[in-house]
Design a protein around this motif. Sequence first.
Motif, PDB file in Angstrom:
ATOM      1  N   MET A   1       0.849  -1.184   0.000  1.00  0.00           N
ATOM      2  CA  MET A   1       0.000   0.000   0.000  1.00  0.00           C
ATOM      3  C   MET A   1       0.887   1.238   0.000  1.00  0.00           C
ATOM      4  N   THR A   2       0.814   2.073  -1.041  1.00  0.00           N
ATOM      5  CA  THR A   2       1.734   3.193  -1.180  1.00  0.00           C
ATOM      6  C   THR A   2       1.162   4.513  -0.683  1.00  0.00           C
ATOM      7  N   GLU A   3      -0.095   4.564  -0.319  1.00  0.00           N
ATOM      8  CA  GLU A   3      -0.682   5.810   0.140  1.00  0.00           C
ATOM      9  C   GLU A   3      -0.091   6.239   1.479  1.00  0.00           C
ATOM     10  N   ALA A   4      -0.102   7.565   1.712  1.00  0.00           N
ATOM     11  CA  ALA A   4       0.352   8.092   2.990  1.00  0.00           C
ATOM     12  C   ALA A   4      -0.481   7.503   4.117  1.00  0.00           C
ATOM     13  N   ARG A   5       0.159   7.375   5.286  1.00  0.00           N
ATOM     14  CA  ARG A   5      -0.556   6.780   6.418  1.00  0.00           C
ATOM     15  C   ARG A   5      -1.825   7.552   6.743  1.00  0.00           C
ATOM     16  N   SER A   6      -1.776   8.885   6.624  1.00  0.00           N
ATOM     17  CA  SER A   6      -2.960   9.688   6.937  1.00  0.00           C
ATOM     18  C   SER A   6      -4.115   9.386   5.992  1.00  0.00           C
ATOM     19  N   GLU A   7      -3.808   8.930   4.773  1.00  0.00           N
ATOM     20  CA  GLU A   7      -4.846   8.602   3.805  1.00  0.00           C
ATOM     21  C   GLU A   7      -5.451   7.224   4.066  1.00  0.00           C
ATOM     22  N   ARG A   8      -4.819   6.453   4.921  1.00  0.00           N
ATOM     23  CA  ARG A   8      -5.305   5.102   5.198  1.00  0.00           C
ATOM     24  C   ARG A   8      -6.232   5.041   6.407  1.00  0.00           C
ATOM     25  N   VAL A   9      -6.361   6.154   7.105  1.00  0.00           N
ATOM     26  CA  VAL A   9      -7.281   6.229   8.230  1.00  0.00           C
ATOM     27  C   VAL A   9      -8.593   6.852   7.755  1.00  0.00           C
ATOM     28  N   ILE A  10      -9.686   6.135   7.972  1.00  0.00           N
ATOM     29  CA  ILE A  10     -11.020   6.640   7.650  1.00  0.00           C
ATOM     30  C   ILE A  10     -11.722   6.917   8.979  1.00  0.00           C
ATOM     31  N   THR A  11     -11.958   8.187   9.260  1.00  0.00           N
ATOM     32  CA  THR A  11     -12.610   8.546  10.513  1.00  0.00           C
ATOM     33  C   THR A  11     -14.118   8.344  10.394  1.00  0.00           C
ATOM     34  N   ALA A  12     -14.664   7.550  11.290  1.00  0.00           N
ATOM     35  CA  ALA A  12     -16.102   7.270  11.276  1.00  0.00           C
ATOM     36  C   ALA A  12     -16.853   8.422  11.942  1.00  0.00           C
ATOM     37  N   LEU A  13     -17.593   9.186  11.149  1.00  0.00           N
ATOM     38  CA  LEU A  13     -18.377  10.304  11.687  1.00  0.00           C
ATOM     39  C   LEU A  13     -19.705   9.771  12.217  1.00  0.00           C
ATOM     40  N   ASP A  14     -19.619   9.010  13.270  1.00  0.00           N
ATOM     41  CA  ASP A  14     -20.829   8.426  13.847  1.00  0.00           C
ATOM     42  C   ASP A  14     -21.481   9.431  14.796  1.00  0.00           C
ATOM     43  N   ALA A  15     -21.872  10.566  14.200  1.00  0.00           N
ATOM     44  CA  ALA A  15     -22.510  11.642  14.949  1.00  0.00           C
ATOM     45  C   ALA A  15     -24.009  11.604  14.705  1.00  0.00           C
ATOM     46  N   GLU A  16     -24.762  12.232  15.606  1.00  0.00           N
ATOM     47  CA  GLU A  16     -26.219  12.184  15.489  1.00  0.00           C
ATOM     48  C   GLU A  16     -26.752  13.160  14.451  1.00  0.00           C
ATOM     49  N   ASP A  17     -25.981  14.199  14.114  1.00  0.00           N
ATOM     50  CA  ASP A  17     -26.421  15.160  13.108  1.00  0.00           C
ATOM     51  C   ASP A  17     -25.203  15.879  12.536  1.00  0.00           C
ATOM     52  N   TRP A  18     -25.448  16.710  11.489  1.00  0.00           N
ATOM     53  CA  TRP A  18     -24.353  17.371  10.814  1.00  0.00           C
ATOM     54  C   TRP A  18     -23.644  18.370  11.718  1.00  0.00           C
ATOM     55  N   ALA A  19     -24.383  19.056  12.585  1.00  0.00           N
ATOM     56  CA  ALA A  19     -23.761  20.019  13.485  1.00  0.00           C
ATOM     57  C   ALA A  19     -22.720  19.337  14.367  1.00  0.00           C
ATOM     58  N   SER A  20     -23.062  18.168  14.903  1.00  0.00           N
ATOM     59  CA  SER A  20     -22.123  17.425  15.751  1.00  0.00           C
ATOM     60  C   SER A  20     -20.930  16.932  14.941  1.00  0.00           C
ATOM     61  N   ALA A  21     -21.193  16.435  13.721  1.00  0.00           N
ATOM     62  CA  ALA A  21     -20.116  15.951  12.862  1.00  0.00           C
ATOM     63  C   ALA A  21     -19.170  17.081  12.490  1.00  0.00           C
ATOM     64  N   SER A  22     -19.734  18.250  12.179  1.00  0.00           N
ATOM     65  CA  SER A  22     -18.918  19.404  11.793  1.00  0.00           C
ATOM     66  C   SER A  22     -18.022  19.850  12.950  1.00  0.00           C
ATOM     67  N   THR A  23     -18.568  19.851  14.154  1.00  0.00           N
ATOM     68  CA  THR A  23     -17.788  20.225  15.334  1.00  0.00           C
ATOM     69  C   THR A  23     -16.614  19.271  15.534  1.00  0.00           C
ATOM     70  N   LEU A  24     -16.878  17.978  15.348  1.00  0.00           N
ATOM     71  CA  LEU A  24     -15.806  16.991  15.480  1.00  0.00           C
ATOM     72  C   LEU A  24     -14.719  17.229  14.445  1.00  0.00           C
ATOM     73  N   LEU A  25     -15.100  17.480  13.211  1.00  0.00           N
ATOM     74  CA  LEU A  25     -14.117  17.692  12.154  1.00  0.00           C
ATOM     75  C   LEU A  25     -13.199  18.868  12.471  1.00  0.00           C
ATOM     76  N   GLU A  26     -13.749  19.893  13.104  1.00  0.00           N
ATOM     77  CA  GLU A  26     -12.938  21.055  13.466  1.00  0.00           C
ATOM     78  C   GLU A  26     -11.880  20.702  14.503  1.00  0.00           C
ATOM     79  N   ARG A  27     -12.081  19.619  15.247  1.00  0.00           N
ATOM     80  CA  ARG A  27     -11.148  19.227  16.298  1.00  0.00           C
ATOM     81  C   ARG A  27     -10.108  18.208  15.817  1.00  0.00           C
ATOM     82  N   LEU A  28     -10.196  17.840  14.538  1.00  0.00           N
ATOM     83  CA  LEU A  28      -9.257  16.877  13.960  1.00  0.00           C
ATOM     84  C   LEU A  28      -8.274  17.603  13.043  1.00  0.00           C
ATOM     85  N   PRO A  29      -7.102  17.012  12.769  1.00  0.00           N
ATOM     86  CA  PRO A  29      -6.113  17.667  11.918  1.00  0.00           C
ATOM     87  C   PRO A  29      -6.597  17.821  10.477  1.00  0.00           C
TER      88      PRO A  29
END
Length: 239
Positions: A1-29
Amino acid sequence: MTEARSERVITALDAEDWASASTLLERLPMENHRVKVGKQLFTRSGPCVVEELHARGSEVFLDLKFHDIPNTVAGAVQAAAELGVWMVNVHASGGPRMMEAARRAVEGGGSRPWLIAVTVLTSMDARELHSVGVAAEPEEQVLRLARLARESGMDGVVASPAEVPLLRRELGPDFLLVTPGVRPAGSGTDDQRRSATPGQAVADGSDYLVIGRPLTRAEDPRSAWEAIIREMSMADDSA
């Protein structure tokens, strides 16, 4: 697998709504480039979630696990492809006609999503399989369904870390292995019955790691994400 390690992680946005998911994304790199949208978020907020994520530059794994008659699944997969998702899945237990119909639905249209099949849910163990009439042990059933998926034109499968070494050995290097049930060292397993650490999953041959609660419920999601990348790096360096 030649992709960068960061590209191999899929973050599961198991949030109850878009507002919660968006807030989480802001806290990730910013390097958190690939995300999974599952049933709860998609059912509550709809296709606009995918559009919002694309606007942010994310690539989306639409994890709705389609399982129905072939014509219905083909239509659902086609609709997902029209949304521009990066990856979409079906249940391998829907059978070869269903998977073949799904594959035909995304062919011939230029760029298409990766099409993968779920084998045995990571929350299931032998006892639960037997309770629904499957006599095989989990590993045996996963391999059976993975072979069926490959024969039916799938690009890869979703399987637990426990089955990754067997699948990589039996199905070769070019069949995608997407691994949920990944838990960093020291974290709980929650409802995952067949789990492993990120480093172990990478060392065993997983292409993509789907990681949810260790990130989404972390006190500091950014630090948790960076620790996972470091662990993957150590596994790669020692391979």
